[in-house]
Enzyme design. Structure first.
Site, PDB file in Angstrom:
ATOM      1  N   GLY A 308       0.783  -1.215   0.000  1.00 53.73           N
ATOM      2  CA  GLY A 308       0.000   0.000   0.000  1.00 53.73           C
ATOM      3  C   GLY A 308       0.819   1.272   0.000  1.00 53.73           C
ATOM      4  O   GLY A 308       0.377   2.307  -0.472  1.00 53.73           O
ATOM      5  N   PHE A 309       2.061   1.207   0.532  1.00 49.39           N
ATOM      6  CA  PHE A 309       2.839   2.431   0.661  1.00 49.39           C
ATOM      7  C   PHE A 309       4.171   2.393  -0.077  1.00 49.39           C
ATOM      8  O   PHE A 309       4.993   3.268   0.098  1.00 49.39           O
ATOM      9  CB  PHE A 309       3.100   2.729   2.142  1.00 49.39           C
ATOM     10  CG  PHE A 309       1.852   3.072   2.887  1.00 49.39           C
ATOM     11  CD1 PHE A 309       1.233   4.290   2.713  1.00 49.39           C
ATOM     12  CD2 PHE A 309       1.279   2.165   3.761  1.00 49.39           C
ATOM     13  CE1 PHE A 309       0.079   4.607   3.392  1.00 49.39           C
ATOM     14  CE2 PHE A 309       0.127   2.478   4.456  1.00 49.39           C
ATOM     15  CZ  PHE A 309      -0.483   3.699   4.271  1.00 49.39           C
ATOM     16  N   VAL A 312       9.308  -2.740  -2.886  1.00 52.74           N
ATOM     17  CA  VAL A 312      10.486  -3.255  -2.193  1.00 52.74           C
ATOM     18  C   VAL A 312      11.406  -3.935  -3.199  1.00 52.74           C
ATOM     19  O   VAL A 312      10.962  -4.774  -3.991  1.00 52.74           O
ATOM     20  CB  VAL A 312      10.102  -4.243  -1.073  1.00 52.74           C
ATOM     21  CG1 VAL A 312      11.351  -4.716  -0.330  1.00 52.74           C
ATOM     22  CG2 VAL A 312       9.129  -3.589  -0.097  1.00 52.74           C
ATOM     23  N   ASP A 423      -0.828  -3.434  11.923  1.00 52.36           N
ATOM     24  CA  ASP A 423      -0.989  -4.086  10.618  1.00 52.36           C
ATOM     25  C   ASP A 423      -0.391  -5.489  10.634  1.00 52.36           C
ATOM     26  O   ASP A 423       0.352  -5.877   9.729  1.00 52.36           O
ATOM     27  CB  ASP A 423      -0.336  -3.242   9.519  1.00 52.36           C
ATOM     28  CG  ASP A 423      -0.958  -3.487   8.147  1.00 52.36           C
ATOM     29  OD1 ASP A 423      -2.062  -4.074   8.089  1.00 52.36           O
ATOM     30  OD2 ASP A 423      -0.351  -3.103   7.138  1.00 52.36           O
TER      31      ASP A 423
END
Length: 625
Positions: A308-309, A312, A423
């Protein structure tokens, strides 16, 4: 013409030469220099930077990069001297150049330029006599050899430039003396050399000898050994030395790059951001260029995953050869910056064998980068869903469960502050080379002091892991983490996502589905069928029941993570679920009063409206995108 000792930043990827480097060239016949453009070394040993062609350039560099900074980032002392001359190809007197656009003081001066063509300091060309100290003028366009000394005192942060006619020795008083710290402008390793260009007038520009020393005084040149200049006519005058002027100009650059355009592009490409708060928190700050090299320019082939952010990437640090994972977080939004700061402040100081270690970070225009230990086996969810190529056996899963529980217990009770992860889920659990589980992704984490009340007011997290009271009040607590951990227990034991599209609506929500097996007295049948016969029934049953207990609708009924560990270790028996009032109504979602700022990272990206328990599944599955 002008002479400017120009100090420019060079972003070069290279190995550093010795920090105590010293060299001297009394002529260049046997010198090992790197030359390009129209530069050449003549048969007599002159370094000829330009010839009788118009609008051309030449470069000559010492072939190895030099270390300019010590471990604390300060620039070393350095010193250089060289003899130069200009020989025109036409027998006539040429005027020097006055460039008003660069704020020149006159048409015959020496200037210090930093990252540009406008002089920081300048003085008319000349030297101070040793007897009276008065300034004696020198004409740079005289066509006669001259010697210049450029010296930087790394302790006093002082830059001196001295000019003199050949054979007169070095004046005791510098022409220019400036208090200047070069540390912000120079990188750890740089190249040194000369850059020269011609305009519309035919001129040849020569260097007769060059001496350089890092951490000491440059050796004196042996003037008697210097090669002789060519004779072109009875009257030889020309122009001399400025950097980058596109008309009638030549440059000798002390610290050089291939061109100003290249420099600007590289500087923008690797520019970083530093704010006051970053000085207060301890993780190591990486250089962007090192991360760029490590990830091969953040190539798609190095992509490990995206969430979501951010995305990687796998990388290998060029110096240590350590494998890393680099998470690029968007900070185009305020939320992105909050995520970044949260990770730096929290995980940057956390140390536990079941938490992913944050090695450091980097900030740059438009990008925030977090550097983690590389987890060889990736995220846990890849081993659970969608017919994985590799299925974890029960003992491996049970060890991961206990590891994550241990990490959460550390966050909630053992660290100096309470850390709410907010989370917890299988995709945020990474597996190392031995398949040990490590909880990562602290982008939504919140900290507060032990014994105080958490002040979170917004609902954030992932659909299917959110505690009902969290959706109503917006307040995250250790109990909301326990609720998410309960869902995590069920997905690991069952090999299913918390919410899935199913033909039967009542089978869509994992929590309700497992509960239905418990009601029938067959809870162990909810296990992942990919486990086959190789599992320990008592452990599977314990995990499934503990998942239901942690997911109880009443926060006070849920165990703490300390108790969870005791249950998993069989130090205390798990209570009977029926005695705790566990029922279907206690497992479904409640209506989220005051729901706002919902950050959902479930892969389907459904935009959903919560409804009452009687139609939870229908609402979740019919939500519009």
């Amino acid at each position: 013409m002008l002479f400017k000792a120009v100090l420019l930043v060079c972003l070069l990827v290279c190995l550093a030469a010795s920090q105590d480097l010293s060299f001297r060239y009394n002529g260049f016949r046997s010198a090992n220099l790197s030359v390009d453009g129209i530069a050449e070394i003549t048969s007599s040993g002159l370094l000829r930077l330009t010839n009788d062609t118009k609008q051309e350039k030449g470069h000559a560099f010492f072939p190895n990069p030099i270390t300019f900074k010590n471990t604390n980032g300060s620039v070393f002392t350095f010193s250089t001297t060289f003899v130069f001359a200009i020989v025109p190809e036409i027998a006539m007197e040429l005027d020097t150049i006055y460039s008003s656009e660069f704020d020149d003081i006159n048409d015959n001066h020496v200037g210090i330029d930093i990252n540009g063509l406008t002089s920081e300091e300048s003085a008319p060309a000349g030297y101070h006599t040793n007897s009276s100290g008065r300034l004696a003028n020198l004409t740079l366009a005289s066509s006669q050899p001259m010697q210049i000394w450029v010296e930087y005192d790394g302790t006093q942060k002082q830059l001196n430039i001295t000019l003199a006619a050949i054979n007169m020795g070095k004046p005791s008083i510098p022409l220019l003396s400036v208090a200047l710290d070069l540390s912000p402008y120079l990188l750890d390793t740089m190249y040194v050399g000369f850059s020269s260009s011609t305009g519309s007038v035919l001129t040849s520009h020569y260097v007769l000898g060059w001496s350089y020393n890092m951490n000491g005084q440059a050796q004196a040149l042996d003037l008697a050994q210097l090669p002789k200049l060519p004779r072109i006519g009875p009257k030889e005058r020309s122009k001399f030395l400025t950097i980058g002027v596109p008309t009638i100009s030549v440059s000798v650059v002390f610290i050089v790059i291939s061109g100003l355009v290249y420099f600007i592009r590289r500087k923008r490409k690797f520019a970083e951001v530093l704010e006051d708060w970053e000085r207060d928190y301890g993780p190591h700050r990486f250089k962007y260029k090192d991360l760029y090299i490590a990830t091969k320019g953040f190539r798609d082939k190095e992509l490990l995953g995206s969430g979501g952010f951010g995305r990687v990437y796998r990388g290998v640090l060029p110096s240590s050869k350590i494998e890393i994972a680099v998470k690029k977080v968007s900070h185009e939004t305020r939320q992105g910056m909050k995520v970044f700061v949260a990770e730096i402040v929290s995980i940057g100081r956390l140390r536990h064998r079941n938490l992913v270690t944050l090695l450091g970070y980097c900030r740059r225009k438009g990008e925030l980068l977090l550097v983690y230990d590389y987890m060889l086996n990736g995220s846990l969810d890849k081993y659970l869903y969608d017919q994985p190529r590799v299925t974890l056996n029960w003992s491996q899963r049970f060890r991961v469960i206990k590891g994550v529980a241990s990490g959460l217990f550390y966050l909630h009770e053992e660290w100096e502050q309470v850390v709410i992860h907010r989370d917890v889920k299988a995709s945020n659990v990474l597996l190392d080379g031995e398949l040990n589980g490590r909880l990562g992704d602290f982008g939504l984490a919140r900290l507060y002091d032990h014994g105080t009340d958490p002040q979170t007011t917004h609902v954030v997290g992932t659909l299917g892991y959110l505690a009902p009271e969290h959706t109503r009040t917006g307040k995250a607590t250790t109990k909301t983490d326990v609720y998410a951990f309960g869902t995590f227990l069920l997905e690991v034991a069952c090999g299913r996502r918390p919410i899935e599209r199913r033909e039967q609506a009542e089978d869509a929500i994992l929590l309700d589905w497992v509960f239905s097996f418990w009601v029938k007295g067959e809870i162990i049948e909810a296990r992942d069928q990919n486990l086959g016969p190789d599992y320990i029934p008592e452990e599977v049953e314990l995990v499934l029941k503990l998942g239901l207990l942690c997911s109880h609708s009443v926060p006070e009924v849920r165990p703490s993570m300390r108790q969870v560990l005791q249950f998993l270790d069989r130090d205390i028996p798990l209570p009977e679920l029926s005695s705790l009032g566990l029922s279907a109504s206690g497992l479904t979602f409640a209506h989220p009063e005051g729901f706002s700022d919902y950050a959902m990272s479930y892969p389907s990206s459904m935009n959903m409206a919560f409804s009452h328990s009687s139609s939870v599944a229908e609402s979740l599955l019919s939500g519009g995108r």
